[in-house]
Design a protein around this motif. Structure first.
Motif, PDB file in Angstrom:
ATOM      1  N   GLU A 218       0.833  -1.197   0.000  1.00  0.00           N
ATOM      2  CA  GLU A 218       0.000   0.000   0.000  1.00  0.00           C
ATOM      3  C   GLU A 218       0.876   1.258   0.000  1.00  0.00           C
ATOM      4  N   TRP A 222       1.033   0.065  -4.806  1.00  0.00           N
ATOM      5  CA  TRP A 222       0.651  -1.090  -5.626  1.00  0.00           C
ATOM      6  C   TRP A 222      -0.836  -1.377  -5.514  1.00  0.00           C
ATOM      7  N   GLU A 223      -1.325  -1.357  -4.295  1.00  0.00           N
ATOM      8  CA  GLU A 223      -2.716  -1.712  -4.037  1.00  0.00           C
ATOM      9  C   GLU A 223      -3.116  -1.091  -2.707  1.00  0.00           C
ATOM     10  N   ARG A 224      -4.417  -0.953  -2.459  1.00  0.00           N
ATOM     11  CA  ARG A 224      -4.837  -0.442  -1.153  1.00  0.00           C
ATOM     12  C   ARG A 224      -5.889  -1.380  -0.565  1.00  0.00           C
TER      13      ARG A 224
END
Lengths: 235, 235
Positions: A218, A222-224
């Motif tokens: 995160e 990259w992603e949450r």
């Protein structure tokens, strides 16, 4: 296990109480404990950067003893912990990671590939303790109870042992990183265990370089994490 | 989620800190907390006998919120919780359990079959909350990170969410029982979810009729726990 640790060891095999025998008084978990447990869940991380310091004497035995308190289908206890210590084996595993990581990189969209390459995905060079964890689907322990329709529950039991080890390590100030960018058949061969064992995961364990309540993926953009409401359905 | 619970909810989606931003001060876990955590691991049970009382208002949302703090491969958060409430669906699941249980019984040696039949393997009639849990292997969240060589890590992530829910329930005085004697394809059909979702487990949740630090299967003489030394190999 060192004598000093023995009194804390949870995996002491005791006489089994009969069905008629009343259980001991159950512990109560108060609000303060619950709040701390939630802290633990929030601050557990998939650690990739480790200090090279060794674990304290007896610690690893204790963590594995705690991991063995995990639930298992039919009380089959199918977890097998392979402590990978030989330099040659570690190097072979690192090489397998590099090969698999290259393939994974090629699968990503160009704009994500740069980010992916930048993410340090393994603590393979730094972690003092490395454990290849397997599931023995052929174990006779438990006499097959509960796993006829879903033999994968054997593997799931091992996953819960890993998760228990992860939490137990975190409360000792240690970090764990789960490496999954590996080829199971190759790892099984490198560590020389029975071919029918299912490779579940490769764990790096050690003192983390940093602690955080935000996942590394995160922070790296990259992603949450998403709200839990989105994953609940009523039927 | 009730307003009173919101402050305790762990799954509040916040602004993501940047990579440069320092993390908050990490909590320290003292010896008293560790001892209590070991109690939790020792007293977690696979519960089969429940009281019929409902869960407190907001509790289930909170437990699922905590479950969503589990690790997931590539931060994919692939867990899907299906709250099974309709009487017709519950009856169909119970029927599938009975059919699968009958097959499982036939697989056991005669002397064990009687014991097996005696074990109450499901809280399906009593548990006020029942959850079918699935893994969405097709989720795009996480962009496939970490799961190219081992797509089953998606399912493993869901297993760790279930294990987190299990521990969180136990500290609230609630019990969880994992029912695995079911046919995955049939359950997927009964609860009407996408066919590509992987059925991981069916959970019964409620107030336990009793608490114990000895597994029910051990008390019943089915199997006993073994020392952890036997599952460690050095390489």
């Amino acid at each position: 296990m060192s004598p000093a640790m023995s009194s804390l060891s949870p995996q002491v095999v005791q006489r089994t109480p009969t069905e008629e025998e009343p259980p001991k008084a159950a512990p109560a978990f108060d609000a303060a404990f619950r709040a701390r447990l939630y802290d633990l869940l929030r601050w557990r991380r998939d650690v990739r950067r480790f200090k090279r310091d060794a674990l304290p004497e007896g610690m690893l035995d204790r963590l594995i003893g705690l991991a063995c308190l995990a639930p298992s289908v039919g009380l089959s206890e199918p977890w097998r912990f392979v402590l990978v210590e030989a330099a040659g084996r570690r190097a072979a595993i690192r090489a397998n990671f590099e090969a698999c990581n290259k393939d994974a990189l090629a699968m990503q969209e160009p704009d994500r590939a740069a980010l992916y390459a930048r993410l340090k995905l393994a603590g393979l060079d730094e972690a003092p303790v490395q454990i290849a964890v397997f599931a023995d689907r052929d174990t006779t322990q438990g006499s097959g109870l509960g796993r006829l329709t879903m033999p994968e529950t054997i593997d799931y039991s091992v996953v819960m042992a890993i998760h228990t080890l992860w939490l137990a390590a975190r409360v000792e100030g240690l970090g764990l990183g789960w490496v999954s960018i590996l080829d199971p058949a190759t790892i099984t061969e490198i560590v020389d265990v029975p071919k029918h064992w299912i490779f579940v995961g490769y764990l790096c364990v050690g003192h983390p370089q940093a602690e955080d309540d935000t996942p590394a993926l995160e922070r790296a953009g990259w992603e949450r994490r998403h709200a839990s409401e989105g994953v609940v359905i009523r039927r």
